[in-house]
Design a protein around this motif. Structure first.
Motif, PDB file in Angstrom:
ATOM      1  N   TYR A   1       0.669  -1.060   0.190  1.00  0.00           N
ATOM      2  CA  TYR A   1      -0.120  -0.023  -0.055  1.00  0.00           C
ATOM      3  C   TYR A   1       0.835   1.364   0.101  1.00  0.00           C
ATOM      4  O   TYR A   1       1.844   1.248   0.952  1.00  0.00           O
ATOM      5  CB  TYR A   1      -0.861  -0.001   1.277  1.00  0.00           C
ATOM      6  CG  TYR A   1      -2.004   0.793   1.032  1.00  0.00           C
ATOM      7  CD1 TYR A   1      -3.189   0.580   0.174  1.00  0.00           C
ATOM      8  CD2 TYR A   1      -2.123   1.651   1.944  1.00  0.00           C
ATOM      9  CE1 TYR A   1      -4.089   1.441   0.267  1.00  0.00           C
ATOM     10  CE2 TYR A   1      -3.217   2.561   2.111  1.00  0.00           C
ATOM     11  CZ  TYR A   1      -4.204   2.631   1.216  1.00  0.00           C
ATOM     12  OH  TYR A   1      -5.372   3.457   1.090  1.00  0.00           O
TER      13      TYR A   1
ATOM     14  N   LYS B   1       2.868   2.175   6.754  1.00  0.00           N
ATOM     15  CA  LYS B   1       4.014   2.491   7.899  1.00  0.00           C
ATOM     16  C   LYS B   1       4.660   1.598   8.544  1.00  0.00           C
ATOM     17  O   LYS B   1       4.849   1.314   9.493  1.00  0.00           O
ATOM     18  CB  LYS B   1       3.164   3.671   8.984  1.00  0.00           C
ATOM     19  CG  LYS B   1       2.843   4.919   8.258  1.00  0.00           C
ATOM     20  CD  LYS B   1       4.065   5.615   7.842  1.00  0.00           C
ATOM     21  CE  LYS B   1       4.009   6.924   7.090  1.00  0.00           C
ATOM     22  NZ  LYS B   1       3.532   6.664   5.595  1.00  0.00           N
TER      23      LYS B   1
ATOM     24  N   MET C   1      -6.021   8.944   8.674  1.00  0.00           N
ATOM     25  CA  MET C   1      -6.033   8.455   7.369  1.00  0.00           C
ATOM     26  C   MET C   1      -5.465   7.191   7.471  1.00  0.00           C
ATOM     27  O   MET C   1      -4.290   6.989   7.003  1.00  0.00           O
ATOM     28  CB  MET C   1      -5.107   9.555   6.609  1.00  0.00           C
ATOM     29  CG  MET C   1      -5.954  10.925   6.484  1.00  0.00           C
ATOM     30  SD  MET C   1      -4.948  12.106   5.729  1.00  0.00           S
ATOM     31  CE  MET C   1      -6.008  13.438   6.181  1.00  0.00           C
TER      32      MET C   1
ATOM     33  N   GLY D   1      -5.497   3.931   6.058  1.00  0.00           N
ATOM     34  CA  GLY D   1      -5.227   3.067   5.147  1.00  0.00           C
ATOM     35  C   GLY D   1      -5.523   1.556   5.301  1.00  0.00           C
ATOM     36  O   GLY D   1      -6.692   0.843   5.615  1.00  0.00           O
ATOM     37  N   THR D   2      -4.518   0.691   5.429  1.00  0.00           N
ATOM     38  CA  THR D   2      -4.434  -0.597   5.844  1.00  0.00           C
ATOM     39  C   THR D   2      -4.943  -0.902   7.261  1.00  0.00           C
ATOM     40  O   THR D   2      -5.226  -1.962   7.700  1.00  0.00           O
ATOM     41  CB  THR D   2      -2.877  -1.182   5.488  1.00  0.00           C
ATOM     42  OG1 THR D   2      -2.172  -0.892   6.686  1.00  0.00           O
ATOM     43  CG2 THR D   2      -2.610  -1.171   4.234  1.00  0.00           C
TER      44      THR D   2
ATOM     45  N   ASP E   1     -11.005   6.671   7.217  1.00  0.00           N
ATOM     46  CA  ASP E   1     -10.305   7.048   5.846  1.00  0.00           C
ATOM     47  C   ASP E   1     -11.572   7.043   4.779  1.00  0.00           C
ATOM     48  O   ASP E   1     -12.511   7.049   5.337  1.00  0.00           O
ATOM     49  CB  ASP E   1      -9.514   5.508   5.658  1.00  0.00           C
ATOM     50  CG  ASP E   1      -8.504   5.784   4.476  1.00  0.00           C
ATOM     51  OD1 ASP E   1      -7.261   5.774   4.673  1.00  0.00           O
ATOM     52  OD2 ASP E   1      -8.834   5.998   3.185  1.00  0.00           O
TER      53      ASP E   1
ATOM     54  N   ALA F   1     -11.518  13.167   6.012  1.00  0.00           N
ATOM     55  CA  ALA F   1     -11.062  13.715   7.429  1.00  0.00           C
ATOM     56  C   ALA F   1     -11.465  15.095   7.637  1.00  0.00           C
ATOM     57  O   ALA F   1     -11.953  15.665   8.720  1.00  0.00           O
ATOM     58  CB  ALA F   1      -9.586  13.658   7.393  1.00  0.00           C
ATOM     59  N   GLU F   2     -11.483  16.027   6.510  1.00  0.00           N
ATOM     60  CA  GLU F   2     -12.003  17.481   6.533  1.00  0.00           C
ATOM     61  C   GLU F   2     -13.428  17.505   7.218  1.00  0.00           C
ATOM     62  O   GLU F   2     -13.686  18.324   7.721  1.00  0.00           O
ATOM     63  CB  GLU F   2     -11.835  18.103   4.985  1.00  0.00           C
ATOM     64  CG  GLU F   2     -10.701  17.996   4.424  1.00  0.00           C
ATOM     65  CD  GLU F   2     -10.196  17.023   3.630  1.00  0.00           C
ATOM     66  OE1 GLU F   2     -10.714  15.830   4.122  1.00  0.00           O
ATOM     67  OE2 GLU F   2      -9.666  16.936   2.505  1.00  0.00           O
TER      68      GLU F   2
ATOM     69  N   ASP G   1      -1.753  10.573   8.513  1.00  0.00           N
ATOM     70  CA  ASP G   1      -0.756  10.179   7.504  1.00  0.00           C
ATOM     71  C   ASP G   1      -1.095  10.485   6.123  1.00  0.00           C
ATOM     72  O   ASP G   1      -1.877   9.526   5.746  1.00  0.00           O
ATOM     73  CB  ASP G   1      -0.482   8.737   7.838  1.00  0.00           C
ATOM     74  CG  ASP G   1       0.665   7.877   7.227  1.00  0.00           C
ATOM     75  OD1 ASP G   1       1.425   8.645   6.436  1.00  0.00           O
ATOM     76  OD2 ASP G   1       0.454   6.859   7.122  1.00  0.00           O
TER      77      ASP G   1
ATOM     78  N   TYR H   1      -5.459   7.620  -4.194  1.00  0.00           N
ATOM     79  CA  TYR H   1      -5.735   6.019  -3.658  1.00  0.00           C
ATOM     80  C   TYR H   1      -6.850   5.618  -4.302  1.00  0.00           C
ATOM     81  O   TYR H   1      -6.720   4.167  -4.539  1.00  0.00           O
ATOM     82  CB  TYR H   1      -5.888   6.088  -2.125  1.00  0.00           C
ATOM     83  CG  TYR H   1      -4.538   6.385  -1.625  1.00  0.00           C
ATOM     84  CD1 TYR H   1      -3.972   7.561  -1.241  1.00  0.00           C
ATOM     85  CD2 TYR H   1      -4.016   5.230  -1.063  1.00  0.00           C
ATOM     86  CE1 TYR H   1      -2.618   7.612  -0.677  1.00  0.00           C
ATOM     87  CE2 TYR H   1      -2.437   5.305  -0.500  1.00  0.00           C
ATOM     88  CZ  TYR H   1      -2.057   6.554  -0.259  1.00  0.00           C
ATOM     89  OH  TYR H   1      -0.718   6.817   0.225  1.00  0.00           O
TER      90      TYR H   1
ATOM     91  N   SER I   1      -9.091  12.885  -3.444  1.00  0.00           N
ATOM     92  CA  SER I   1      -8.534  13.521  -2.122  1.00  0.00           C
ATOM     93  C   SER I   1      -7.754  14.904  -2.493  1.00  0.00           C
ATOM     94  O   SER I   1      -7.141  14.939  -3.410  1.00  0.00           O
ATOM     95  CB  SER I   1      -7.630  12.588  -1.645  1.00  0.00           C
ATOM     96  OG  SER I   1      -6.697  13.434  -0.414  1.00  0.00           O
TER      97      SER I   1
HETATM   98  C1  LIG Z   1      -0.164   7.307   3.295  1.00  0.00           C
HETATM   99  S1  LIG Z   1      -1.815   6.392   3.379  1.00  0.00           S
HETATM  100  C2  LIG Z   1      -1.982   5.849   4.949  1.00  0.00           C
HETATM  101  C3  LIG Z   1      -1.408   4.821   5.316  1.00  0.00           C
HETATM  102  C4  LIG Z   1      -1.601   3.881   6.719  1.00  0.00           C
HETATM  103  N1  LIG Z   1      -0.876   4.836   7.747  1.00  0.00           N
HETATM  104  C5  LIG Z   1      -0.925   2.759   6.606  1.00  0.00           C
HETATM  105  O1  LIG Z   1      -0.145   2.411   7.499  1.00  0.00           O
HETATM  106  O2  LIG Z   1      -1.539   1.739   6.039  1.00  0.00           O
HETATM  107  C6  LIG Z   1      -2.934   7.555   3.177  1.00  0.00           C
HETATM  108  C7  LIG Z   1      -4.347   7.283   3.235  1.00  0.00           C
HETATM  109  O3  LIG Z   1      -5.090   8.479   3.406  1.00  0.00           O
HETATM  110  C8  LIG Z   1      -6.483   8.365   2.733  1.00  0.00           C
HETATM  111  N2  LIG Z   1      -6.865   9.730   2.370  1.00  0.00           N
HETATM  112  C9  LIG Z   1      -6.603  10.557   1.387  1.00  0.00           C
HETATM  113  N3  LIG Z   1      -7.268  11.835   1.627  1.00  0.00           N
HETATM  114  C10 LIG Z   1      -8.012  11.699   2.812  1.00  0.00           C
HETATM  115  C11 LIG Z   1      -8.918  12.539   3.535  1.00  0.00           C
HETATM  116  N4  LIG Z   1      -9.167  13.840   2.776  1.00  0.00           N
HETATM  117  N5  LIG Z   1      -9.546  12.155   4.364  1.00  0.00           N
HETATM  118  C12 LIG Z   1      -9.276  10.827   4.968  1.00  0.00           C
HETATM  119  N6  LIG Z   1      -8.423  10.105   4.368  1.00  0.00           N
HETATM  120  C13 LIG Z   1      -7.914  10.456   3.242  1.00  0.00           C
HETATM  121  C14 LIG Z   1      -6.164   7.119   1.664  1.00  0.00           C
HETATM  122  O4  LIG Z   1      -7.144   6.750   1.060  1.00  0.00           O
HETATM  123  C15 LIG Z   1      -5.037   6.490   2.199  1.00  0.00           C
HETATM  124  O5  LIG Z   1      -5.371   5.259   2.731  1.00  0.00           O
END
Ligand SMILES: C[S@@+](CC[C@H](N)C(=O)[O-])C[C@H]1O[C@@H](n2cnc3c(N)ncnc32)[C@H](O)[C@@H]1O
Length: 348
Positions: free
Chosen positions: A4, A8, A33, A35-36, A54, A214-215, A229, A237, A269
């Protein structure tokens, strides 16, 4: 194998250490945010209460498994459908699905070499035809159980999470689902197999999982620390993991263009854009009921460290920790071997 973007797995120890320095050993941490869901799981293991969210539906299912399950669910609604030969309904359900008769349906048509995409493009090679047919049969069985109220929300998340993990093992891609490879690589020729999840047993309950931007969610979240993150690059994504999203939603969208993308505009996003990314950070930080923020960012990202510092310093004291690590790169890449990741703390 979950490749992904930005996950992290290597940096989690640094993130947990920093969180511990900032709020101690207990409290509520938002992972907005997620993700996984890997960082959320580690936070749960450390004893924090977690509020995770997310924009992607697959993340919602991963989070349900990582944060809300301690043991396999009972699958009571399937007792008349599946004989529990293995002494554990969860194992018997996985065996039933692994043995299910393959079916030529949506994944076969849209994502396999024998398929005929509805939009008339050449067949796509995300999965072998056998695996695509297996995915079709499993997906449609899960949908049937949901429609018949035979499985509850947790059981649905567990089955979808398990299917996504299995699909990742046999997808014919180089990292993301943005495009498929022209010839089938070795792992994609293996047979798709649903594998049991390891459950983490503890008494740490009461985590909250949300799906959305998130906003928009920020004002509804109260936490001692918020870990952010964000995406670092322009790559969205929703476009890069469209197939996982389709499994998570269990739907049959129009597959557009050569790569078969679903319509993903509702999950676009702003953080992947130079023009609106900083405004998003500002909205999140100003709306959330939280005084401490920890933000991960990469040296390779859309914004420079100076731009981020300027943006965050409007809210309080900013501290930066730099972590150097080995970049994942192909043999002929000219990029430097070492890459810096920033952990930026903001305290109001
Ligand atoms: C860098 S990844 C996070 C990885 C996570 N920490 C992991 O270890 O799997 C960024 C994440 O932000 C989410 N994302 C992007 N824009 C977003 C938003 N405006 N609000 C919430 N989530 C968002 C994406 O879907 C993605 O899963």
């Amino acid at each position: 194998m979950y490749r992904y973007i930005g996950n992290k797995s290597k940096l989690t120890p640094y993130i947990l250490d920093r969180i511990q320095q900032m709020i101690g050993d207990s409290g509520t941490v938002a992972d907005i945010m997620a993700g996984t869901g890997m960082v959320s799981l580690e936070l749960r293991k450390k004893g924090y209460k977690v509020v995770a969210s997310d924009i992607m539906t697959y993340s919602y299912h991963h989070l349900n498994v990582n944060l809300c399950m301690k043991e396999p669910p009972k699958f009571n609604g399937l007792k008349d459908v599946i004989k529990d030969d293995l002494g554990c309904m969860y194992k018997s359900v996985l065996k039933y699905l692994n043995d299910i008769e393959a079916k030529k349906s949506f994944f076969y048509k849209e994502f396999s070499p024998e398929g005929e995409p509805r939009n008339g493009t050449s067949p796509r090679k995300y999965f072998t035809s056998e695996n695509a047919m297996k995915i079709d049969a499993i997906r449609e069985k899960i949908n049937e159980w949901i429609d018949g109220n035979l499985i509850d929300k947790c059981e649905e998340s567990l089955l979808k999470h398990t299917l996504i993990m299995a699909v990742n093992e046999v997808a014919n891609i180089s990292g993301t689902y943005g495009y498929f490879l022209s010839t089938f690589k070795k792992n994609s020729l293996n047979k798709l197999e649903l594998k049991q999840v390891d459950f983490f047993e503890d008494n740490n309950d009461g985590h909250i999982i949300k799906l959305g931007f998130a906003e928009n969610l920020a004002a509804t979240i109260k936490a001692d620390l918020c870990y952010i993150d964000p995406p670092y690059m322009k790559r969205q994504y929703a476009a890069n993991y469209h197939i996982l999203e389709t499994i998570a939603r269990g739907d049959f969208p129009d597959a557009v263009g050569k790569s078969g993308l679903r319509d993903w505009w509702d999950q676009h996003s702003k953080l992947c854009t130079k023009t609106r990314g900083l405004q998003s950070f500002e909205k999140i930080i100003s709306d959330m009921q939280c005084s401490k923020f920890l933000i991960s960012y990469s040296e390779d990202g859309l914004f420079t460290l100076e731009q981020l510092q300027e943006c965050f310093s409007k809210f309080g004291k900013v501290t930066v920790q730099e972590i150097e690590y080995n970049r994942f790169k192909s043999n002929n890449s000219k990029l430097p071997q070492k890459l810096k990741e920033y952990l930026i703390s903001v305290e109001r």
